[in-house]
Enzyme design. Structure first.
Site, PDB file in Angstrom:
ATOM      1  N   TRP A 130      48.092  59.243  56.294  1.00 16.26           N
ATOM      2  CA  TRP A 130      48.712  59.878  57.270  1.00 16.26           C
ATOM      3  C   TRP A 130      50.218  60.174  57.089  1.00 16.26           C
ATOM      4  O   TRP A 130      50.931  61.211  57.030  1.00 16.26           O
ATOM      5  CB  TRP A 130      48.321  60.048  58.757  1.00 16.26           C
ATOM      6  CG  TRP A 130      47.242  60.449  58.995  1.00 16.26           C
ATOM      7  CD1 TRP A 130      45.987  59.510  59.539  1.00 16.26           C
ATOM      8  CD2 TRP A 130      46.192  61.496  58.670  1.00 16.26           C
ATOM      9  NE1 TRP A 130      44.654  60.099  59.644  1.00 16.26           N
ATOM     10  CE2 TRP A 130      44.819  61.462  59.081  1.00 16.26           C
ATOM     11  CE3 TRP A 130      46.595  62.707  58.102  1.00 16.26           C
ATOM     12  CZ2 TRP A 130      43.943  62.425  58.972  1.00 16.26           C
ATOM     13  CZ3 TRP A 130      45.904  64.006  58.330  1.00 16.26           C
ATOM     14  CH2 TRP A 130      44.382  63.663  58.467  1.00 16.26           C
ATOM     15  N   ASP A 150      54.236  59.908  64.663  1.00 14.58           N
ATOM     16  CA  ASP A 150      52.931  60.414  64.560  1.00 14.58           C
ATOM     17  C   ASP A 150      51.933  59.683  65.606  1.00 14.58           C
ATOM     18  O   ASP A 150      51.910  58.468  65.344  1.00 14.58           O
ATOM     19  CB  ASP A 150      52.492  60.634  63.239  1.00 14.58           C
ATOM     20  CG  ASP A 150      51.014  61.219  63.249  1.00 14.58           C
ATOM     21  OD1 ASP A 150      50.392  61.418  64.443  1.00 14.58           O
ATOM     22  OD2 ASP A 150      50.469  61.483  62.052  1.00 14.58           O
ATOM     23  N   LYS A 207      42.006  63.519  69.383  1.00 17.42           N
ATOM     24  CA  LYS A 207      41.532  62.228  69.368  1.00 17.42           C
ATOM     25  C   LYS A 207      41.747  61.214  70.770  1.00 17.42           C
ATOM     26  O   LYS A 207      40.589  61.054  71.095  1.00 17.42           O
ATOM     27  CB  LYS A 207      42.500  61.185  68.475  1.00 17.42           C
ATOM     28  CG  LYS A 207      42.073  61.257  66.821  1.00 17.42           C
ATOM     29  CD  LYS A 207      43.155  61.894  66.133  1.00 17.42           C
ATOM     30  CE  LYS A 207      42.390  62.313  64.589  1.00 17.42           C
ATOM     31  NZ  LYS A 207      43.367  62.358  63.620  1.00 17.42           N
TER      32      LYS A 207
HETATM   33  C1  LIG Z   1      44.078  63.055  62.600  1.00 18.51           C
HETATM   34  C2  LIG Z   1      45.223  62.581  62.227  1.00 18.51           C
HETATM   35  C3  LIG Z   1      46.258  63.662  61.835  1.00 18.51           C
HETATM   36  C4  LIG Z   1      45.888  64.913  61.283  1.00 18.51           C
HETATM   37  O1  LIG Z   1      45.503  65.534  62.586  1.00 18.51           O
HETATM   38  P1  LIG Z   1      45.073  67.161  62.248  1.00 18.51           P
HETATM   39  O2  LIG Z   1      45.142  67.790  63.702  1.00 18.51           O
HETATM   40  O3  LIG Z   1      43.634  67.286  61.624  1.00 18.51           O
HETATM   41  O4  LIG Z   1      46.073  68.017  61.199  1.00 18.51           O
HETATM   42  C5  LIG Z   1      47.491  63.085  61.647  1.00 18.51           C
HETATM   43  N1  LIG Z   1      47.933  61.870  61.916  1.00 18.51           N
HETATM   44  C6  LIG Z   1      47.010  61.254  62.276  1.00 18.51           C
HETATM   45  C7  LIG Z   1      47.620  59.592  62.727  1.00 18.51           C
HETATM   46  C8  LIG Z   1      45.655  61.362  62.562  1.00 18.51           C
HETATM   47  O5  LIG Z   1      44.961  60.419  62.994  1.00 18.51           O
END
Ligand SMILES: *Cc1c(COP(=O)(O)O)cnc(C)c1O
Length: 355
Positions: free
Chosen positions: A99, A164, A188
């Site tokens: 990521w 993030d 998530k």
């Molecule tokens: C799942 C995830 C993403 C990507 O998310 P999308 O909504 O599919 O773009 C980015 N960063 C982390 C840490 C993730 O777990």
């Protein structure tokens, strides 16, 4: 049979939230129509949006000098929106896996990137220490690394920090004052896919020159229109408001949530640490409370275990294709019974297959 969903995302949601959503699906109380059918400009929806924001502000203790915006495009769009809006001369990024690699790639289209630390040398099984001086306009990190099961338990010091938080937001108290901006895809730990949450310092907005940025991608436009520049993902926002309510009223807030998450993760880590069959590869100090990868002695046994687990109602335990093995995601909505069932199955499997 109760199904326990260990998916890394889209992930399990609290049962009571889904039941409530089911009850209100066709007729939202007082409206006579579904939230999905409502005008986003209607008083009913404006109340839902307001409710979601105020609940989140209270829950995560977000002060008034931070704005909360609901966007689309997934967490991945933020890899571009951040540098487009903040227009840095250079940024420092700590590389902790896929990521951040993707964030690096998108940042590089807009600005200079200094990869200031990386844990690539050990397949991202630890959180690297910062031993260089920061020179970029901000430091960018991924707080919880969903694929590898690492998590920051202490944030690096930086004047301007961006995070993030897609896979650990609301899993523990959030000290937003350490950050200029955080973002998270909802799928998530917050709600349905299709919604992205951004929390940012209001003072950042004044510095943005968005004359060359598409309006939908401008934080300034989105914030000044209260996330309603165009039609927002109304149903997803509604589900999020129910999740925030669940966290507040049924769980008792983020400190209580953290205690539960610690308890769940400890059960599994304790089991893994005494097992001579299953193994978690992550540096113990950097282990994630949310995503726990593990392997058995070989790939065939991994596959067999995943199949057996599925038969027992424990689904989506397959590890990410880049690391293999298994991964149990223990997000907020995973009940402790799910973790107990998983450990029971691991014990049985270990007994049957240990050499
Ligand atoms: C799942 C995830 C993403 C990507 O998310 P999308 O909504 O599919 O773009 C980015 N960063 C982390 C840490 C993730 O777990």
């Amino acid at each position: 049979m109760t199904i326990y969903n260990f998916s890394a995302g889209p992930a399990c949601l609290p049962h009571s939230v889904l039941t409530q959503a089911q009850q209100d699906l066709v007729h939202y109380p007082g409206a006579g129509i579904s939230v999905m059918e409502m005008s986003h400009r209607s008083a009913d929806f404006e109340n839902i949006l307001h409710d979601a924001k105020t609940r989140l502000r209270k829950l995560a203790n977000i002060p008034d000098d931070y704005d909360i915006i609901f966007l689309q495009g997934g967490a991945s769009l933020q890899f571009s929106m951040i540098p487009m809006n903040l227009a840095p001369k250079a940024v420092d990024i700590i590389d902790t896996g896929q990521w951040t690699s993707k964030a690096i790639k998108e940042h590089q289209k807009c600005t200079q990137v200094n990869v200031i630390a990386s844990s690539k040398d050990k397949n991202y099984t630890y959180i690297p220490k910062l031993d260089q001086a920061l020179t970029g306009d901000y430091l960018y990190i991924c707080e919880n690394n969903t694929i590898y099961g690492t998590q920051y338990h202490q944030l690096p010091h930086a004047k301007h920090l961006i995070g993030d938080l897609s896979s650990d937001i609301l899993s523990r108290p959030l000290d937003i004052t350490k950050y200029d901006l955080v973002f998270a895809g909802a799928q998530k730990n917050i709600g349905p896919a299709g919604l992205t949450l951004v929390i940012l310092k209001k003072s950042l907005l004044d510095q943005i020159d968005d004359s060359q940025i598409p309006s939908v991608l401008s934080y300034k436009v989105q914030a000044s229109n209260q996330s309603m520049f165009n039609t927002p993902p109304t149903w997803a926002i509604y589900i999020c408001s129910l999740v925030f309510k669940w966290l507040e009223e049924e769980i008792g807030g983020l400190e209580a949530m953290e205690r539960i998450n610690q308890q769940k993760a400890k059960l599994l880590y304790d089991y893994l640490d005494q097992s001579t069959f299953f193994h978690n590869p992550v540096n113990p100090q950097d282990r994630s409370l949310m995503n726990i990868p593990f392997i058995s002695p070989n790939a065939e046994l991994d596959q067999l275990f995943i199949a057996k687990a599925k038969e027992a109602g424990l689904i989506n335990l397959k590890g990410h294709r880049s690391v293999g093995g298994m991964r149990a995601s223990l997000y907020n909505a995973m009940p402790i019974e799910g973790v107990q069932k998983l450990i029971e199955l691991m014990q049985t499997f270990e007994g049957e297959h240990h050499a």
